[in-house]
Design an enzyme around this catalytic site. Structure first.
Site, PDB file in Angstrom:
ATOM      1  N   ASP A  11     -49.100  66.117 -26.108  1.00 30.54           N
ATOM      2  CA  ASP A  11     -48.810  65.557 -24.785  1.00 30.54           C
ATOM      3  C   ASP A  11     -48.106  64.217 -24.964  1.00 30.54           C
ATOM      4  OD1 ASP A  11     -48.754  65.093 -22.087  1.00 30.54           O
ATOM      5  OD2 ASP A  11     -50.908  65.262 -21.781  1.00 30.54           O
ATOM      6  N   GLU A 106     -45.467  68.513 -22.323  1.00 30.03           N
ATOM      7  CA  GLU A 106     -46.755  69.003 -22.809  1.00 30.03           C
ATOM      8  C   GLU A 106     -46.592  70.412 -23.358  1.00 30.03           C
ATOM      9  OE1 GLU A 106     -51.250  69.554 -20.899  1.00 30.03           O
ATOM     10  OE2 GLU A 106     -49.547  68.989 -19.632  1.00 30.03           O
TER      11      GLU A 106
END
Length: 394
Positions: A11, A106
């Protein structure tokens, strides 16, 4: 569950904010919010300095301004973020084809088959973080675990700019002290119900017999019981090559009734979509229009012309025809949101029809090069200039 912790959840840290700081280093250390201003604007991303004041993603910008009056608020610039997002996902694919893109910033990946080439999952994660920092100039946090659920919680816990590995067999112990809202699948309403039952942590949730949770939440209760113990499928679902659609939406600050403003918005959206298609070397089969009338009545209309759709002009012409018909059919009511998209993406291979010129393609290629080099606002059509259309939607 896999035999080793080989699932990585990667992320990017406050991605939009991090990208803005690359070109505005003078804002580093200050509360920064990326989101459209106005009564209906929402926060896309907030810097960690702004989060200390309670600012969160998806919060109305007006509320964020109340919580953090000293924050700098910048509108999103997706033309600036998109190349970095593509570079991010390309880095991940260098280590394994088993990559599931979750969003622009992500992804999950399974590196169980990559250890002979690149080392342990921990070594791969460190290499990915180093490349993101050196090649893009921003930071990423990574969670490593035996399944994607625990890896996701670990990456959140590692933020910002960190890495956490959860050894197989320790999933429940890792999750136990964390707030129940940290568990994927527990939303605000579920958390309220659990709080009413005296359940504040994931460990407390795990201690509740599954049968009790099933009686309270139905089938979702059985899933909660498993998740609280760190039990989840380990598989990754790589996306098929290429995206299936490209779209843009814009919510007006006030319900809009000007046909000129609405058409200008469509034109700007068509320009962005055509640019995205060109960067991907893709074409579309279908153009889709979305209109939302107050309070939340939404309609969609589509057109499939029977040929590849490539350029902004043709996307706009199809969209404008759909808009005219749909708006007339709905009494030309004020519009809260307007969206434009293309679907049925295919490889770009259209031949010129009889009498068709290559000028549109040459012009679009030249405009795209200018925008990619100098930014999305470097050149605009007259209809997009102030006074001729709305604030520039993205």
């Amino acid at each position: 569950m896999v035999a080793s912790a080989a699932i990585l959840h990667v992320d990017l840290d406050a991605f939009f904010v991090a990208m803005e700081l690359l070109r505005r280093p003078d804002l580093r250390g200050r509360p920064l919010i990326v989101g459209y201003p106005g009564p209906r604007g929402v926060v896309s991303t907030a810097s960690y300095e702004a989060r200390r004041f309670g600012v969160r993603s998806a919060m109305p910008v007006a509320r964020a301004r109340e919580l953090c009056p000293g924050a700098v608020i910048l509108p999103p610039d997706f033309s600036w973020y998109a190349p970095a997002s593509r570079a991010f996902h390309a880095i991940l694919r260098d280590y394994t084809p088993a990559v599931e893109a979750i969003s622009v910033d992500e992804a999950c990946l399974d590196v169980s088959g990559s250890e002979r080439l690149f080392g342990s999952p921990h070594a791969i994660a460190e290499a990915i973080r180093a490349r993101i920092r050196s090649e893009i100039g921003i930071t990423a946090s990574i969670g490593i675990a035996a399944n994607r659920l625990v890896a996701k919680v670990a990456s959140d816990a590692a933020k910002p700019d960190g890495l956490i590995l959860v050894p197989p067999g320790s999933e429940a112990a890792f999750l136990a002290p964390r707030p129940v809202r940290d568990l994927p699948g527990v939303g605000g309403k579920t958390a309220e119900v659990l709080a009413g039952l005296g359940i504040a942590t994931i460990g407390q949730l795990a201690a509740v017999p599954a049968a009790i949770l099933e009686r309270r939440f139905g089938r979702h209760g059985a899933d909660l019981a498993r998740r609280a113990r760190g039990i989840a499928p380990a598989g990754i679902a790589p996306a098929p090559p290429g995206r299936r659609s490209v779209s843009r939406e814009y919510t007006f600050d006030r319900d809009e009734s000007s046909a000129g403003l609405l058409r200008a918005t469509l034109l700007r959206q068509a320009e962005h979509i055509a640019d995205d298609l060109a960067r991907q070397q893709r074409a579309a089969r279908t153009v889709v229009l979305k209109l939302r009338f107050p309070p939340f009545e939404t309609i969609t209309r589509s057109a499939t012309p029977g040929r590849q759709v490539l350029f902004a002009g043709e996307i706009y012409r199809l969209a404008a025809a759909l808009f005219a018909d749909a708006w007339d059919a709905n009494g030309r009511r004020p519009v809260r949101l307007i969206g434009l998209g293309v679907t049925g993406l295919i490889e770009r291979s259209r031949q010129l029809a009889f009498g068709e010129s290559a000028a549109d393609g040459a012009l679009h290629d030249a405009l795209l090069q200018l925008r990619d080099r100098y930014g999305a606002g470097i050149i605009r059509r007259a209809a997009e200039l102030p006074g001729a259309g709305p604030r520039q939607p993205r």
